[in-house]
Design a protein around this motif. Structure first.
Motif, PDB file in Angstrom:
ATOM      1  N   LEU A  92      44.386  82.435 -12.039  1.00  0.00           N
ATOM      2  CA  LEU A  92      44.006  81.123 -11.493  1.00  0.00           C
ATOM      3  C   LEU A  92      43.911  80.049 -12.563  1.00  0.00           C
ATOM      4  N   TRP A  93      44.169  80.404 -13.778  1.00  0.00           N
ATOM      5  CA  TRP A  93      44.037  79.432 -14.855  1.00  0.00           C
ATOM      6  C   TRP A  93      44.762  78.106 -14.585  1.00  0.00           C
ATOM      7  N   PRO A  94      46.000  78.123 -14.135  1.00  0.00           N
ATOM      8  CA  PRO A  94      46.658  76.836 -13.902  1.00  0.00           C
ATOM      9  C   PRO A  94      45.886  75.940 -12.935  1.00  0.00           C
ATOM     10  N   VAL A  95      45.275  76.552 -11.945  1.00  0.00           N
ATOM     11  CA  VAL A  95      44.527  75.760 -10.963  1.00  0.00           C
ATOM     12  C   VAL A  95      43.277  75.168 -11.613  1.00  0.00           C
ATOM     13  N   ILE A  96      42.509  76.003 -12.253  1.00  0.00           N
ATOM     14  CA  ILE A  96      41.272  75.540 -12.883  1.00  0.00           C
ATOM     15  C   ILE A  96      41.593  74.544 -13.992  1.00  0.00           C
ATOM     16  N   SER A  97      42.639  74.834 -14.708  1.00  0.00           N
ATOM     17  CA  SER A  97      43.014  73.951 -15.800  1.00  0.00           C
ATOM     18  C   SER A  97      43.401  72.566 -15.289  1.00  0.00           C
ATOM     19  N   ALA A  98      44.157  72.536 -14.204  1.00  0.00           N
ATOM     20  CA  ALA A  98      44.543  71.249 -13.631  1.00  0.00           C
ATOM     21  C   ALA A  98      43.314  70.461 -13.192  1.00  0.00           C
TER      22      ALA A  98
ATOM     23  N   ILE B  96      46.873  69.574  -6.907  1.00  0.00           N
ATOM     24  CA  ILE B  96      47.385  70.091  -5.635  1.00  0.00           C
ATOM     25  C   ILE B  96      48.580  70.999  -5.888  1.00  0.00           C
ATOM     26  N   SER B  97      49.392  70.591  -6.817  1.00  0.00           N
ATOM     27  CA  SER B  97      50.577  71.376  -7.117  1.00  0.00           C
ATOM     28  C   SER B  97      50.207  72.755  -7.645  1.00  0.00           C
ATOM     29  N   ALA B  98      49.228  72.804  -8.518  1.00  0.00           N
ATOM     30  CA  ALA B  98      48.800  74.097  -9.056  1.00  0.00           C
ATOM     31  C   ALA B  98      48.277  74.985  -7.935  1.00  0.00           C
ATOM     32  N   MET B  99      47.549  74.383  -7.015  1.00  0.00           N
ATOM     33  CA  MET B  99      47.050  75.152  -5.872  1.00  0.00           C
ATOM     34  C   MET B  99      48.205  75.680  -5.037  1.00  0.00           C
ATOM     35  N   GLU B 100      49.180  74.842  -4.841  1.00  0.00           N
ATOM     36  CA  GLU B 100      50.321  75.244  -4.020  1.00  0.00           C
ATOM     37  C   GLU B 100      51.055  76.411  -4.679  1.00  0.00           C
ATOM     38  N   GLN B 101      51.312  76.260  -5.956  1.00  0.00           N
ATOM     39  CA  GLN B 101      52.032  77.300  -6.685  1.00  0.00           C
ATOM     40  C   GLN B 101      51.313  78.630  -6.604  1.00  0.00           C
ATOM     41  N   TRP B 102      50.039  78.581  -6.899  1.00  0.00           N
ATOM     42  CA  TRP B 102      49.286  79.826  -6.914  1.00  0.00           C
ATOM     43  C   TRP B 102      49.276  80.449  -5.518  1.00  0.00           C
ATOM     44  N   GLY B 103      49.056  79.613  -4.529  1.00  0.00           N
ATOM     45  CA  GLY B 103      49.006  80.105  -3.159  1.00  0.00           C
ATOM     46  C   GLY B 103      50.340  80.705  -2.731  1.00  0.00           C
ATOM     47  N   ARG B 104      51.394  80.085  -3.198  1.00  0.00           N
ATOM     48  CA  ARG B 104      52.716  80.611  -2.881  1.00  0.00           C
ATOM     49  C   ARG B 104      52.872  82.016  -3.458  1.00  0.00           C
ATOM     50  N   GLY B 105      52.518  82.147  -4.710  1.00  0.00           N
ATOM     51  CA  GLY B 105      52.592  83.458  -5.341  1.00  0.00           C
ATOM     52  C   GLY B 105      51.716  84.473  -4.627  1.00  0.00           C
ATOM     53  N   TYR B 106      50.535  84.037  -4.286  1.00  0.00           N
ATOM     54  CA  TYR B 106      49.622  84.945  -3.602  1.00  0.00           C
ATOM     55  C   TYR B 106      50.204  85.391  -2.259  1.00  0.00           C
ATOM     56  N   ASN B 107      50.740  84.443  -1.526  1.00  0.00           N
ATOM     57  CA  ASN B 107      51.297  84.780  -0.215  1.00  0.00           C
ATOM     58  C   ASN B 107      52.454  85.771  -0.334  1.00  0.00           C
ATOM     59  N   LEU B 108      53.253  85.594  -1.352  1.00  0.00           N
ATOM     60  CA  LEU B 108      54.352  86.528  -1.551  1.00  0.00           C
ATOM     61  C   LEU B 108      53.818  87.931  -1.836  1.00  0.00           C
ATOM     62  N   ALA B 109      52.868  87.983  -2.752  1.00  0.00           N
ATOM     63  CA  ALA B 109      52.344  89.280  -3.164  1.00  0.00           C
ATOM     64  C   ALA B 109      51.611  89.986  -2.023  1.00  0.00           C
ATOM     65  N   HIS B 110      50.928  89.183  -1.222  1.00  0.00           N
ATOM     66  CA  HIS B 110      50.125  89.770  -0.161  1.00  0.00           C
ATOM     67  C   HIS B 110      50.734  89.521   1.206  1.00  0.00           C
ATOM     68  N   ALA B 111      52.037  89.464   1.263  1.00  0.00           N
ATOM     69  CA  ALA B 111      52.694  89.223   2.549  1.00  0.00           C
ATOM     70  C   ALA B 111      52.119  90.190   3.568  1.00  0.00           C
ATOM     71  N   LYS B 112      51.507  89.612   4.568  1.00  0.00           N
ATOM     72  CA  LYS B 112      50.810  90.455   5.550  1.00  0.00           C
ATOM     73  C   LYS B 112      51.800  91.153   6.466  1.00  0.00           C
TER      74      LYS B 112
END
Lengths: 121, 121
Positions: A92-98, B96-112
């Motif tokens: 989560l570093w990129p998020v917190i960092s931003a 917002i972008s950092a949140m989006e990126q991280w969430g995207r990665g998370y969704n991929l990894a945890h594809a329900k």
DNA sequence: AGAGTTACTTACAAAAGTGTTAGTGACTCC
DNA sequence: GGAGTCACTAACACTTTTGTAAGTAACTCT
């Protein structure tokens, strides 16, 4: 800035992130751990002097349950626990960092007129 | 990752950011506007189908009050309003972008395992 | 044996957030 | 002239979040 079709209704990436980070204290706790690497319960009490014991315990518990932090309990008296970021939490570093960056800029721009930085006329 | 001395008690940059972005809906609204540039009230209702009218109106009002959005009212009937990001609001893009990126990665990894992606045994 | 230590938990209460339902204004279209 | 449109607001109830105050466990030190 590229444009794609997202559906915030289901699988919105921003919402996914918020799920872990939302709440006033969680990102601050994470932020602190990014700085300090390790924190004991009493450290957080010092670092976040306005959080109540109840909230601190609860937020830490949730962060651990979410897999963002790991908790190490030393079997000794008086008790000692240590919290640190898991690799997942570190991601989560990129998020917190931003957030930190933006907040830093905001604080500079809106430096409040406190007794410290306003010369007495 | 550099280390410096911060005091989350006063002027914590992360807290400053949260002040504007916290709450489930605000970052999602901002996120949508980064994609679409402009949004009418009814657009948001479509984009965020689970938000209630009361919440939507309130969050938009707060975002405008905080200077992140500007609201343009057309004097016509039926009424028409448009919301868009102010430059100040746009400055939140990295967050917002950092949140989006991280969430995207998370969704991929945890594809329900939804009906769509699980072959029927 | 009584006080001190750390990391909590529990019960209760107050505050904040959120949903539901209904309604408003002003003008156009049928 | 009644219905429809859009962007809301108001009142009420309910749920979630948060704070306060007090207590616990277990062992060490005096």
């Amino acid at each position: 800035m590229e444009r794609r079709a997202y559906d915030c209704a289901e699988g919105c990436p921003v919402e996914s992130t918020l799920q872990f980070v939302s709440g006033k204290w969680k990102s601050v706790i994470l932020y602190r751990l990014f700085q300090e690497q390790v924190g004991r319960y009493s450290d957080f009490e010092r670092w976040l002097p306005t959080i109540s014991a109840r909230m601190l315990a609860r937020q830490l518990r949730e962060l651990v349950a979410d897999g963002l932090l790991e908790k190490k309990i030393y079997a000794q008296v008086p008790p000692k626990t240590e919290y640190r970021l898991t690799p997942f939490g570190q991601s989560l570093w990129p998020v917190i960092s931003a957030m930190e960056q933006w907040g830093r800029g905001y604080n500079l721009a809106h430096a409040k007129a406190t007794s410290a930085d306003v010369p007495a006329k």
